[in-house]
Design a protein around this motif. Structure first.
Motif, PDB file in Angstrom:
ATOM      1  N   GLY A   1     -30.549   2.306   0.374  1.00  0.00           N
ATOM      2  CA  GLY A   1     -29.133   2.199   0.048  1.00  0.00           C
ATOM      3  C   GLY A   1     -28.454   3.525  -0.232  1.00  0.00           C
ATOM      4  O   GLY A   1     -27.212   3.579  -0.333  1.00  0.00           O
ATOM      5  N   ALA A   2     -29.230   4.614  -0.325  1.00  0.00           N
ATOM      6  CA  ALA A   2     -28.641   5.905  -0.664  1.00  0.00           C
ATOM      7  C   ALA A   2     -27.733   6.421   0.453  1.00  0.00           C
ATOM      8  O   ALA A   2     -26.677   7.014   0.182  1.00  0.00           O
ATOM      9  N   ALA A   3     -28.132   6.203   1.701  1.00  0.00           N
ATOM     10  CA  ALA A   3     -27.303   6.681   2.818  1.00  0.00           C
ATOM     11  C   ALA A   3     -25.927   6.022   2.794  1.00  0.00           C
ATOM     12  O   ALA A   3     -24.913   6.665   3.095  1.00  0.00           O
ATOM     13  N   LYS A   4     -25.870   4.759   2.431  1.00  0.00           N
ATOM     14  CA  LYS A   4     -24.584   4.049   2.325  1.00  0.00           C
ATOM     15  C   LYS A   4     -23.737   4.671   1.215  1.00  0.00           C
ATOM     16  O   LYS A   4     -22.511   4.796   1.358  1.00  0.00           O
ATOM     17  N   GLN A   5     -24.372   5.069   0.122  1.00  0.00           N
ATOM     18  CA  GLN A   5     -23.633   5.726  -0.956  1.00  0.00           C
ATOM     19  C   GLN A   5     -23.044   7.049  -0.492  1.00  0.00           C
ATOM     20  O   GLN A   5     -21.913   7.399  -0.854  1.00  0.00           O
ATOM     21  N   VAL A   6     -23.804   7.786   0.307  1.00  0.00           N
ATOM     22  CA  VAL A   6     -23.287   9.047   0.850  1.00  0.00           C
ATOM     23  C   VAL A   6     -22.098   8.773   1.768  1.00  0.00           C
ATOM     24  O   VAL A   6     -21.074   9.461   1.703  1.00  0.00           O
ATOM     25  N   ALA A   7     -22.233   7.768   2.617  1.00  0.00           N
ATOM     26  CA  ALA A   7     -21.150   7.420   3.534  1.00  0.00           C
ATOM     27  C   ALA A   7     -19.898   6.990   2.775  1.00  0.00           C
ATOM     28  O   ALA A   7     -18.770   7.366   3.138  1.00  0.00           O
ATOM     29  N   ASP A   8     -20.089   6.208   1.725  1.00  0.00           N
ATOM     30  CA  ASP A   8     -18.946   5.767   0.921  1.00  0.00           C
ATOM     31  C   ASP A   8     -18.286   6.960   0.220  1.00  0.00           C
ATOM     32  O   ASP A   8     -17.049   7.025   0.098  1.00  0.00           O
ATOM     33  N   TRP A   9     -19.111   7.885  -0.267  1.00  0.00           N
ATOM     34  CA  TRP A   9     -18.593   9.111  -0.887  1.00  0.00           C
ATOM     35  C   TRP A   9     -17.751   9.889   0.112  1.00  0.00           C
ATOM     36  O   TRP A   9     -16.636  10.314  -0.201  1.00  0.00           O
ATOM     37  N   TYR A  10     -18.267  10.043   1.327  1.00  0.00           N
ATOM     38  CA  TYR A  10     -17.517  10.757   2.359  1.00  0.00           C
ATOM     39  C   TYR A  10     -16.198  10.048   2.664  1.00  0.00           C
ATOM     40  O   TYR A  10     -15.137  10.685   2.742  1.00  0.00           O
ATOM     41  N   THR A  11     -16.244   8.749   2.830  1.00  0.00           N
ATOM     42  CA  THR A  11     -15.035   7.983   3.162  1.00  0.00           C
ATOM     43  C   THR A  11     -13.968   8.166   2.082  1.00  0.00           C
ATOM     44  O   THR A  11     -12.776   8.309   2.376  1.00  0.00           O
ATOM     45  N   GLY A  12     -14.404   8.184   0.838  1.00  0.00           N
ATOM     46  CA  GLY A  12     -13.465   8.354  -0.266  1.00  0.00           C
ATOM     47  C   GLY A  12     -12.793   9.715  -0.288  1.00  0.00           C
ATOM     48  O   GLY A  12     -11.690   9.862  -0.831  1.00  0.00           O
ATOM     49  N   LEU A  13     -13.429  10.710   0.309  1.00  0.00           N
ATOM     50  CA  LEU A  13     -12.845  12.050   0.336  1.00  0.00           C
ATOM     51  C   LEU A  13     -11.715  12.156   1.352  1.00  0.00           C
ATOM     52  O   LEU A  13     -10.845  13.016   1.229  1.00  0.00           O
ATOM     53  N   ALA A  14     -11.756  11.299   2.371  1.00  0.00           N
ATOM     54  CA  ALA A  14     -10.701  11.260   3.394  1.00  0.00           C
ATOM     55  C   ALA A  14     -10.471  12.623   4.036  1.00  0.00           C
ATOM     56  O   ALA A  14      -9.343  13.123   4.114  1.00  0.00           O
ATOM     57  N   VAL A  15     -11.565  13.245   4.511  1.00  0.00           N
ATOM     58  CA  VAL A  15     -11.481  14.524   5.212  1.00  0.00           C
ATOM     59  C   VAL A  15     -12.108  14.366   6.598  1.00  0.00           C
ATOM     60  O   VAL A  15     -12.951  13.498   6.810  1.00  0.00           O
ATOM     61  N   PRO A  16     -11.710  15.196   7.564  1.00  0.00           N
ATOM     62  CA  PRO A  16     -12.292  15.112   8.910  1.00  0.00           C
ATOM     63  C   PRO A  16     -13.705  15.674   8.915  1.00  0.00           C
ATOM     64  O   PRO A  16     -14.014  16.636   8.204  1.00  0.00           O
ATOM     65  N   LEU A  17     -14.575  15.081   9.718  1.00  0.00           N
ATOM     66  CA  LEU A  17     -15.968  15.521   9.779  1.00  0.00           C
ATOM     67  C   LEU A  17     -16.277  16.038  11.181  1.00  0.00           C
ATOM     68  O   LEU A  17     -16.159  15.301  12.163  1.00  0.00           O
ATOM     69  N   SER A  18     -16.697  17.293  11.258  1.00  0.00           N
ATOM     70  CA  SER A  18     -17.007  17.917  12.546  1.00  0.00           C
ATOM     71  C   SER A  18     -18.505  18.078  12.795  1.00  0.00           C
ATOM     72  O   SER A  18     -18.930  18.137  13.944  1.00  0.00           O
TER      73      SER A  18
END
Length: 258
Positions: free
Chosen positions: A65-82
């Motif tokens: 479940g840790a990878a999902k937490q990382v993904a949720d953290w990223y989504t909450g930041l609302a920044v573009p990912l390259s």
């Protein structure tokens, strides 16, 4: 618009070196690792030296479940990912039946499951860019079965195969996928794997993590499918493909004998 790179295993070794090099290139960073103190120090140093944003998340990616937490953290930041760099991983040294099953499954969760899950979660963000990259960090151990590193080498073979497969699937998208396959690197891998008995041998062939990171990023931006660091490592990978598997396994067993 800022370019962001998310790097796992970012607090030390290859991951830290990749973070520093990308910061030099002007990338803002999303750093993920287990050590809060090291991440705090790295984040502060990068922001002061390179004037880019460096946020971090302290988490153990081997936990389900840790990878999902990382993904949720990223989504909450609302920044573009390259760029996504899947670097977190470790090995265990010993005979398969002599190592604890729970420890080995924990290693597989980190080396395989976390990579697959995080890649799946973040692909939509990567595909939304004009150009983006995934760098999965495997090992030269991916090219052959390695007795006494059985599950580690198998996990890295998975990462190499997985990387090449999704690279092809994504060839008509903005996402370029590369797999970095370093040989022995001065990262503390030997100590964590419990390989102290052969540490003196590994030291003779170690490559500095900064050099590995430089080669890896050069290959990534050149959109190479596989990036093997160093001439000797390339020759070993070539040999593993052209010599008999039995011979390669015998040689590997001799090098990593318990």
């Amino acid at each position: 618009m800022e370019n962001y790179a998310l790097i796992t295993g970012a607090s030390k070794g290859i991951g830290k070196s990749i973070a520093l090099l990308l910061a030099q290139k002007g990338y803002s960073l999303l750093l993920v690792a287990r050590s809060q103190t090291e991440l705090q120090q790295l984040s502060a140093a990068i922001q002061q030296e390179y004037k880019v944003e460096a946020r971090y998340l302290t988490i153990d990616l081997s936990v389900p479940g840790a990878a999902k937490q990382v993904a949720d953290w990223y989504t909450g930041l609302a920044v573009p990912l390259s760029i996504l760099v899947n670097n977190a991983g470790y090995g265990l040294w010993g005979h398969f039946d002599g190592l604890g099953l729970a420890d080995q499954m924990n290693m597989l969760n980190l080396n395989i499951n976390a990579v697959v899950e995080l890649t799946h979660y973040l692909l939509p963000a990567l595909k939304s860019q004009q150009q983006s990259y995934i760098l999965n960090v495997a090992s030269t151990a991916a090219y052959q079965a390695v007795p006494t590193l059985a599950l580690y080498s198998a996990s890295k073979a998975f990462i190499l195969s997985f990387s090449r497969a999704i690279r092809y699937e994504l060839k008509d998208t903005p996402v370029s996928v590369s797999c970095l396959c370093p040989g022995p690197t001065d990262t503390g891998f030997v100590a964590r794997a419990g390989m102290d008995a052969i540490a003196h041998i590994a030291e003779k062939f170690n490559m500095p993590p900064l050099k590995v990171a430089e080669i890896g990023l050069k290959g990534l931006f050149n959109k190479k499918p596989e990036i093997i660091t160093g001439f000797l490592n390339r020759m070993m990978a070539f040999g593993s493909r052209h010599f008999s598997k039995a011979l390669v396994e015998k040689v590997s067993a001799g090098l990593y004998k318990v």
